[in-house]
Design a protein around this motif. Structure first.
Motif, PDB file in Angstrom:
ATOM      1  N   PRO A  30     -26.452  12.510   9.382  1.00  0.00           N
ATOM      2  CA  PRO A  30     -27.417  12.982  10.882  1.00  0.00           C
ATOM      3  C   PRO A  30     -28.589  13.110  10.785  1.00  0.00           C
ATOM      4  CG  PRO A  30     -25.059  14.006  10.337  1.00  0.00           C
ATOM      5  CD  PRO A  30     -25.665  13.570   9.186  1.00  0.00           C
ATOM      6  N   ILE A  31     -29.042  12.788  12.144  1.00  0.00           N
ATOM      7  CA  ILE A  31     -30.425  13.294  12.803  1.00  0.00           C
ATOM      8  C   ILE A  31     -30.099  13.536  13.486  1.00  0.00           C
ATOM      9  CG2 ILE A  31     -32.192  12.984  12.892  1.00  0.00           C
ATOM     10  CD1 ILE A  31     -32.619  10.588  11.531  1.00  0.00           C
ATOM     11  N   LEU A  32     -30.014  15.639  13.526  1.00  0.00           N
ATOM     12  CA  LEU A  32     -30.117  16.178  14.893  1.00  0.00           C
ATOM     13  C   LEU A  32     -31.072  17.051  15.257  1.00  0.00           C
ATOM     14  CD1 LEU A  32     -26.392  17.380  13.931  1.00  0.00           C
ATOM     15  CD2 LEU A  32     -26.978  16.026  15.180  1.00  0.00           C
ATOM     16  N   ASN A  36     -27.511  23.894  13.030  1.00  0.00           N
ATOM     17  CA  ASN A  36     -26.264  23.856  13.679  1.00  0.00           C
ATOM     18  C   ASN A  36     -25.371  23.361  14.680  1.00  0.00           C
ATOM     19  OD1 ASN A  36     -26.318  26.560  11.476  1.00  0.00           O
ATOM     20  ND2 ASN A  36     -27.787  27.124  13.525  1.00  0.00           N
ATOM     21  N   GLU A  37     -26.678  22.090  15.049  1.00  0.00           N
ATOM     22  CA  GLU A  37     -26.422  21.068  16.282  1.00  0.00           C
ATOM     23  C   GLU A  37     -24.775  20.193  15.718  1.00  0.00           C
ATOM     24  OE1 GLU A  37     -26.910  19.656  20.136  1.00  0.00           O
ATOM     25  OE2 GLU A  37     -27.845  21.338  19.015  1.00  0.00           O
ATOM     26  N   PRO A  38     -23.744  20.098  16.474  1.00  0.00           N
ATOM     27  CA  PRO A  38     -22.712  19.640  16.537  1.00  0.00           C
ATOM     28  C   PRO A  38     -23.129  18.229  16.887  1.00  0.00           C
ATOM     29  CG  PRO A  38     -22.315  21.126  18.096  1.00  0.00           C
ATOM     30  CD  PRO A  38     -23.528  21.425  17.774  1.00  0.00           C
ATOM     31  N   ILE A  39     -22.021  17.703  16.160  1.00  0.00           N
ATOM     32  CA  ILE A  39     -22.343  15.476  16.752  1.00  0.00           C
ATOM     33  C   ILE A  39     -21.135  16.324  17.650  1.00  0.00           C
ATOM     34  CG2 ILE A  39     -21.496  13.439  16.109  1.00  0.00           C
ATOM     35  CD1 ILE A  39     -22.340  14.121  13.321  1.00  0.00           C
ATOM     36  N   LYS A  40     -21.118  15.693  18.925  1.00  0.00           N
ATOM     37  CA  LYS A  40     -20.987  15.460  20.390  1.00  0.00           C
ATOM     38  C   LYS A  40     -20.530  13.804  21.264  1.00  0.00           C
ATOM     39  CE  LYS A  40     -23.435  19.068  21.832  1.00  0.00           C
ATOM     40  NZ  LYS A  40     -24.126  19.288  23.623  1.00  0.00           N
ATOM     41  N   ILE A  41     -19.030  13.935  21.184  1.00  0.00           N
ATOM     42  CA  ILE A  41     -18.349  12.453  21.961  1.00  0.00           C
ATOM     43  C   ILE A  41     -17.966  12.525  22.616  1.00  0.00           C
ATOM     44  CG2 ILE A  41     -17.670  10.376  20.416  1.00  0.00           C
ATOM     45  CD1 ILE A  41     -19.080  10.392  19.470  1.00  0.00           C
ATOM     46  N   LEU A  42     -18.266  12.010  23.519  1.00  0.00           N
ATOM     47  CA  LEU A  42     -17.775  11.407  24.735  1.00  0.00           C
ATOM     48  C   LEU A  42     -16.889  10.309  25.276  1.00  0.00           C
ATOM     49  CD1 LEU A  42     -17.370  13.522  27.831  1.00  0.00           C
ATOM     50  CD2 LEU A  42     -19.045  12.298  28.256  1.00  0.00           C
ATOM     51  N   LEU A  69     -16.326  17.443  19.441  1.00  0.00           N
ATOM     52  CA  LEU A  69     -17.351  18.446  18.855  1.00  0.00           C
ATOM     53  C   LEU A  69     -17.103  18.140  17.083  1.00  0.00           C
ATOM     54  CD1 LEU A  69     -18.684  21.021  20.951  1.00  0.00           C
ATOM     55  CD2 LEU A  69     -19.524  18.707  20.861  1.00  0.00           C
ATOM     56  N   ALA A  70     -17.967  18.065  16.652  1.00  0.00           N
ATOM     57  CA  ALA A  70     -17.507  18.392  15.071  1.00  0.00           C
ATOM     58  C   ALA A  70     -18.529  18.679  14.116  1.00  0.00           C
ATOM     59  CB  ALA A  70     -18.072  16.809  14.755  1.00  0.00           C
ATOM     60  N   HIS A  71     -18.409  19.817  14.119  1.00  0.00           N
ATOM     61  CA  HIS A  71     -19.629  21.121  13.484  1.00  0.00           C
ATOM     62  C   HIS A  71     -19.713  20.798  11.833  1.00  0.00           C
ATOM     63  CE1 HIS A  71     -20.678  24.119  16.470  1.00  0.00           C
ATOM     64  NE2 HIS A  71     -18.918  23.037  17.366  1.00  0.00           N
ATOM     65  N   CYS A 231     -18.552   7.717  10.118  1.00  0.00           N
ATOM     66  CA  CYS A 231     -18.027   8.506   9.202  1.00  0.00           C
ATOM     67  C   CYS A 231     -18.647   9.943   9.106  1.00  0.00           C
ATOM     68  CB  CYS A 231     -18.917   7.739   7.785  1.00  0.00           C
ATOM     69  SG  CYS A 231     -17.741   5.699   7.822  1.00  0.00           S
ATOM     70  N   GLN A 232     -19.293  10.168   9.991  1.00  0.00           N
ATOM     71  CA  GLN A 232     -20.173  11.078   9.840  1.00  0.00           C
ATOM     72  C   GLN A 232     -19.697  11.878  10.736  1.00  0.00           C
ATOM     73  OE1 GLN A 232     -24.507   9.828  11.514  1.00  0.00           O
ATOM     74  NE2 GLN A 232     -25.118   9.340  10.203  1.00  0.00           N
ATOM     75  N   PHE A 233     -19.332  11.394  11.419  1.00  0.00           N
ATOM     76  CA  PHE A 233     -18.293  12.923  12.533  1.00  0.00           C
ATOM     77  C   PHE A 233     -16.563  12.379  11.599  1.00  0.00           C
ATOM     78  CE2 PHE A 233     -14.943  14.099  15.388  1.00  0.00           C
ATOM     79  CZ  PHE A 233     -15.868  14.266  16.654  1.00  0.00           C
ATOM     80  N   ILE A 234     -16.005  12.789  11.022  1.00  0.00           N
ATOM     81  CA  ILE A 234     -15.298  13.010   9.955  1.00  0.00           C
ATOM     82  C   ILE A 234     -15.596  13.798   8.993  1.00  0.00           C
ATOM     83  CG2 ILE A 234     -15.240  10.283   8.854  1.00  0.00           C
ATOM     84  CD1 ILE A 234     -12.059  10.998   8.571  1.00  0.00           C
ATOM     85  N   HIS A 235     -17.109  13.281   8.096  1.00  0.00           N
ATOM     86  CA  HIS A 235     -17.610  14.103   7.139  1.00  0.00           C
ATOM     87  C   HIS A 235     -18.078  14.798   7.355  1.00  0.00           C
ATOM     88  CE1 HIS A 235     -20.354  15.202   4.105  1.00  0.00           C
ATOM     89  NE2 HIS A 235     -19.260  14.303   3.445  1.00  0.00           N
ATOM     90  N   PHE A 236     -18.167  15.060   8.620  1.00  0.00           N
ATOM     91  CA  PHE A 236     -18.635  16.673   9.068  1.00  0.00           C
ATOM     92  C   PHE A 236     -17.779  17.718   9.814  1.00  0.00           C
ATOM     93  CE2 PHE A 236     -23.060  17.989  11.576  1.00  0.00           C
ATOM     94  CZ  PHE A 236     -23.935  16.949  10.600  1.00  0.00           C
TER      95      PHE A 236
END
Length: 325
Positions: A30-32, A36-42, A69-71, A231-236
């Motif tokens: 993922p491009i962040l 240290n930026e988490p993936i955010k899902i609302l 959030l996924a770090h 997939c990116q979220f769960i891999h994090f």
């Protein structure tokens, strides 16, 4: 002599006797903005199939659409981490089968349901059976049995429904207005001091393939994420997951099904509420693309775009006496 040569022709390109395989599905990093930026899902109801969940159901499941959030777990990941379970969402955990038998962890975490995703052969031998443990702890046990990856598309809706029904039942069993038909905002329906939220552990032998695919499908269905993002979220969350390409192909098929169902059901809902409805084109309208072209020729023109930029390819060429043509 090759078969083609004996018949006076040679292939213009290498041939394979196996069936064609779909292209591999790549899951990029993922491009962040920073490392240290988490993936955010609302969570949003705009991304949910209205036939599967109501607005109130989504608010109950996600606790008023709380941000998830996924770090990147790779930073602190160790080999022993694969033997633990990780919270993918604040109510949904993913892990291996040994965690499903850890009574202390289950009690401390507040797990209310164990969902095993197992090979059907294990079901007949009662492997990964957690009924006795679930009864001891006073929680629910569920199973999704498949004979192979080809059955995952059929299994995904069943597993997702089992998770959602459990979370909703746990909530409604504590609702303060159980005997009232009026629907109140989610924040007003339970005693927030003593409320116990439903939590589900999804597991398989390793927690890395079958169970991981179910959790990815859940993210796509309930949170409206696309396959790559899910997939990116769960891999994090669980760095050791390993989804074979066949599993990713099944997930891609399920993603297409979700998109089609969501589109159709929202269109049906819009029509039932009196929204504007665009009439379908008749076959005559589709064919009438050029006044100068009609009948079979008109149908042929519709198909021209598929061939506009294709190069001519002959699979075989004749052999001349002095060489290949």
């Amino acid at each position: 002599m090759a078969f083609s040569s004996r018949h006076g022709v040679v292939p213009t390109a290498p041939f394979s006797s196996r069936p064609p395989s779909p292209p591999a599905i790549k899951i990029p990093t993922p491009i962040l903005p920073n490392a240290n930026e988490p993936i955010k899902i609302l969570p949003s109801y705009e991304n949910v199939d209205p036939a599967s969940l109501s607005v109130e159901d989504l608010e109950i499941i996600t606790q008023n659409r709380k941000e998830q959030l996924a770090h990147d777990s790779a930073i602190n990941w160790t080999y022993s981490s694969r033997r633990l379970a990780q919270p993918v969402l604040d109510f949904l955990y993913l892990g291996p089968s040994n965690v499903a038998r850890d009574r202390k962890w289950l009690r401390e975490t507040g797990i209310t349901m164990l969902l095993a995703v197992r090979d059907a052969k294990m079901a007949s031998m009662r492997l990964l059976d957690v009924d006795t443990l679930a009864k001891e702890l006073g929680i629910q046990a569920g199973y999704v049995d498949i004979t192979g990856y080809h059955e995952l598309v059929r299994a995904f809706p069943l597993a997702i429904r089992m998770i959602n029904d459990h979370i909703l039942n746990i909530y409604r069993s504590q609702a303060l207005n159980r005997g009232v038909t009026q629907v109140l905002p989610a924040s007003m329906m339970v005693d927030t001091v003593n409320f116990r939220r439903g939590k589900v552990l999804v597991f398989c032998e390793t927690g890395n393939d079958r169970s991981a695919s179910v959790v990815v499908a859940y993210l796509m269905s309930v949170l409206g994420m696309d396959l790559v993002r899910a997939c990116q979220f769960i891999h994090f969350k669980r760095f050791c997951i390993s989804l074979e390409d066949e599993i990713k192909q099944r997930l891609k098929t399920y993603e297409d099904i979700l998109l089609a169902e969501r589109t159709v059901h929202r269109h049906q809902l819009s029509n039932s509420l009196g929204g504007p409805s665009k009439p379908k084109r008749s076959i005559e309208d589709a064919m009438d693309i050029d006044n100068a072209t009609g009948g079979a020729a008109g149908a042929a023109v519709l198909d021209l775009d598929r061939f506009a930029y294709r190069q001519t390819l002959a699979p075989f060429v004749d052999i001349k006496e002095d060489g290949v043509e």
